[in-house]
Design a protein around this motif. Structure first.
Motif, PDB file in Angstrom:
ATOM      1  N   PHE A 150      -4.645   0.868  -8.669  1.00  0.00           N
ATOM      2  CA  PHE A 150      -3.651  -0.189  -8.452  1.00  0.00           C
ATOM      3  C   PHE A 150      -2.840  -0.443  -9.722  1.00  0.00           C
ATOM      4  N   LYS A 151      -1.671  -1.025  -9.516  1.00  0.00           N
ATOM      5  CA  LYS A 151      -0.803  -1.494 -10.600  1.00  0.00           C
ATOM      6  C   LYS A 151      -0.203  -2.830 -10.189  1.00  0.00           C
ATOM      7  N   THR A 152       0.144  -3.637 -11.191  1.00  0.00           N
ATOM      8  CA  THR A 152       0.817  -4.909 -10.918  1.00  0.00           C
ATOM      9  C   THR A 152       2.171  -4.930 -11.613  1.00  0.00           C
ATOM     10  N   PHE A 153       3.147  -5.560 -10.963  1.00  0.00           N
ATOM     11  CA  PHE A 153       4.496  -5.648 -11.496  1.00  0.00           C
ATOM     12  C   PHE A 153       4.954  -7.104 -11.416  1.00  0.00           C
ATOM     13  N   PRO A 154       5.476  -7.654 -12.512  1.00  0.00           N
ATOM     14  CA  PRO A 154       5.945  -9.047 -12.477  1.00  0.00           C
ATOM     15  C   PRO A 154       7.172  -9.187 -11.584  1.00  0.00           C
ATOM     16  N   ILE A 203       0.865  -1.183   0.000  1.00  0.00           N
ATOM     17  CA  ILE A 203       0.000   0.000   0.000  1.00  0.00           C
ATOM     18  C   ILE A 203       0.901   1.232   0.000  1.00  0.00           C
ATOM     19  N   GLU A 204       0.734   2.090  -0.970  1.00  0.00           N
ATOM     20  CA  GLU A 204       1.569   3.279  -1.082  1.00  0.00           C
ATOM     21  C   GLU A 204       0.721   4.537  -0.969  1.00  0.00           C
ATOM     22  N   GLY A 205       1.301   5.580  -0.389  1.00  0.00           N
ATOM     23  CA  GLY A 205       0.629   6.871  -0.252  1.00  0.00           C
ATOM     24  C   GLY A 205       0.022   7.104   1.117  1.00  0.00           C
ATOM     25  N   LEU A 206       0.137   6.131   2.023  1.00  0.00           N
ATOM     26  CA  LEU A 206      -0.453   6.291   3.346  1.00  0.00           C
ATOM     27  C   LEU A 206       0.354   7.286   4.182  1.00  0.00           C
ATOM     28  N   LYS A 207      -0.368   8.130   4.901  1.00  0.00           N
ATOM     29  CA  LYS A 207       0.269   9.071   5.812  1.00  0.00           C
ATOM     30  C   LYS A 207      -0.212   8.837   7.243  1.00  0.00           C
ATOM     31  N   LYS A 208      -1.530   8.791   7.410  1.00  0.00           N
ATOM     32  CA  LYS A 208      -2.101   8.599   8.740  1.00  0.00           C
ATOM     33  C   LYS A 208      -2.700   7.205   8.911  1.00  0.00           C
ATOM     34  N   THR A 209      -3.317   6.704   7.854  1.00  0.00           N
ATOM     35  CA  THR A 209      -4.003   5.412   7.934  1.00  0.00           C
ATOM     36  C   THR A 209      -2.996   4.282   8.125  1.00  0.00           C
ATOM     37  N   LYS A 210      -3.310   3.360   9.037  1.00  0.00           N
ATOM     38  CA  LYS A 210      -2.449   2.204   9.265  1.00  0.00           C
ATOM     39  C   LYS A 210      -2.567   1.233   8.084  1.00  0.00           C
ATOM     40  N   GLU A 211      -1.422   0.720   7.636  1.00  0.00           N
ATOM     41  CA  GLU A 211      -1.439  -0.238   6.535  1.00  0.00           C
ATOM     42  C   GLU A 211      -2.249  -1.475   6.901  1.00  0.00           C
TER      43      GLU A 211
END
Length: 416
Positions: free
Chosen positions: A71-75, A25-33
């Motif tokens: 979302f994005k996926t990476f091999p 999860i990317e971009g979180l600042k306050k929210t817990k992963e």
């Protein structure tokens, strides 16, 4: 030989199945992963299903803490993929400040503060204080995923005071109304679209006569304890793109109130809200709400459905009438007039149509012309895209049906 042929046929397809190697999860600042991961239906080691991931993204965008997600996926290696979910967070510590004039031209105000992502765990905690000639306050806590991704809890306490009109014998009277309540609700989410909440509310109601018409059949003072059983079912298939909304939502509310007093019987009340939103072009949004409600049909001035500016018909006035049934359709076209970075100026044109069943009346009351009200008008929305529910609205409604009123309606958040 047959088993060998079957094995050779299906093995390549199995080996070709894409698997989720990691979730980030990317971009979180306050929210817990951990809060976000708990909400997801896709897990590490499971099949990579783009449609299922898209459902998760739609679910995340409904959270108060999230303004946008994708979302994005990476091999990583053969048939193994890393899933990255990107989120943009809202600012969720929201003050609530309102000023208005009462029937006696006093300046009334309401001050509140709510945190819609308490501790970064998708919980709501807040309260308000109101002074409108009487002191009121409320404290609210809501944690949809307190126990698991499916099970949560809500607790509410409120002490409310206001001056309200009651209508009987063709006349009206003003009463001081007080309500002190304690409520506990269990929350359960079946899946991304379907959820319920159910619980009990213990409350005390007080009515004290102030001025106006009197009758031997209507008490000048009433003080009763009541219990309210509540049930809410929600089907939510809305998809958000910042301030734009598209899709369908349905909410069913049912309540059963028990009391012991000679002026009010136990009664049942239910109403259903149907919402439909449609994107029109790049900047347009058509929004609709249809509300149909019925209650026990006692001939009493304490009927539960109100005709009011802030609830159903913009421009009609404050607590104009009451009934034991209500049918209201609100429709409006929202159009983005200006947008730059975080700020949006949105205009709208609306029509609100409603009809009521009089206390003790018949279902045919809904089609009686004197019970049908229609208002139309224009409005503006000042929107901050980075703050949850940061919509300041101004509407001007003008009555189209005979003997109608007109006026401005102010508020926080979209009207529906």
């Amino acid at each position: 030989m047959l088993l060998l042929i079957v094995y050779l046929t299906i093995t390549p397809s199995i080996s070709q199945e894409k698997i989720i190697a990691t979730i980030k999860i990317e971009g979180l600042k306050k929210t817990k992963e951990s809060t976000i991961l708990k909400l997801l239906s896709v897990q590490k080691g499971e099949k990579l299903d783009s449609l299922e991931i898209a459902k998760n993204i739609a679910r995340l965008k409904r959270l108060p803490a999230i303004s946008y997600a994708y979302f994005k996926t990476f091999p990583e290696k053969e048939n193994s993929y890393n899933l990255h979910i990107y989120v943009e967070e809202n600012f969720t510590l929201i003050p609530n400040i309102n000023f208005w004039t009462t029937t006696h031209r006093r300046i009334a105000y309401k001050l509140g503060l709510y945190e819609y992502n308490f501790l970064g765990k998708n919980m709501v905690l807040g309260g308000f204080y109101q002074q409108n000639g009487f002191n009121s306050y409320g404290i609210n806590f809501r944690a949809p995923t307190l126990f698991s991704k499916h099970v949560g809890l809500a607790l509410n306490h409120q002490s409310w005071g206001s001056e309200e009109p009651l209508y009987f014998e063709g006349q009206s009277a003003n009463y001081k109304y007080q309500n002190i309540s304690y409520e506990v609700l269990g929350l359960y989410q079946f899946n991304f679209r379907n959820s319920i909440e159910a619980g009990i509310n213990f409350f005390k109601e007080k009515y004290t006569y102030l001025s106006g018409h009197t009758s031997a059949n209507v008490p000048q003072k009433l003080d009763v304890n009541k219990k309210l059983l509540k049930f809410v079912y929600t089907y939510d298939n809305l998809n958000y793109f910042y301030h734009y909304v598209e899709g369908f939502k349905n909410q069913l509310y049912a309540q059963y109130v028990t009391t012991v007093n000679p002026y009010q019987d136990d009664f049942f009340i239910a109403w259903n809200d149907v919402f439909y939103f449609k994107r029109i072009g790049e900047k347009g949004n058509w929004a609709n709400r249809l509300r149909v409600g019925l209650s026990s049909n006692a001939n009493t001035p304490f009927a539960p459905f109100a005709l009011d500016n802030n609830i159903n018909l913009r421009g009609v006035g404050i607590l104009v009438d009451r009934g034991t049934g209500s049918i209201v359709w609100n429709t409006e076209y929202r159009y983005t007039l200006y947008e730059r970075k975080w700020f949006v100026l949105q205009g709208n044109i609306f029509t609100d149509i409603g009809s009521w069943r009089s206390p003790g009346g018949k279902l045919s009351d809904f089609v009686q012309h004197e019970n049908i009200k229609m208002y139309s008008g224009l409005g503006l929305r000042f929107i901050n895209k980075k703050i949850f529910n940061a919509v300041f609205r101004i509407d001007y409604g003008y009555g189209i049906t005979p003997n109608s009123s007109k006026g401005f309606v102010f508020g926080i958040g979209q009207y529906f």
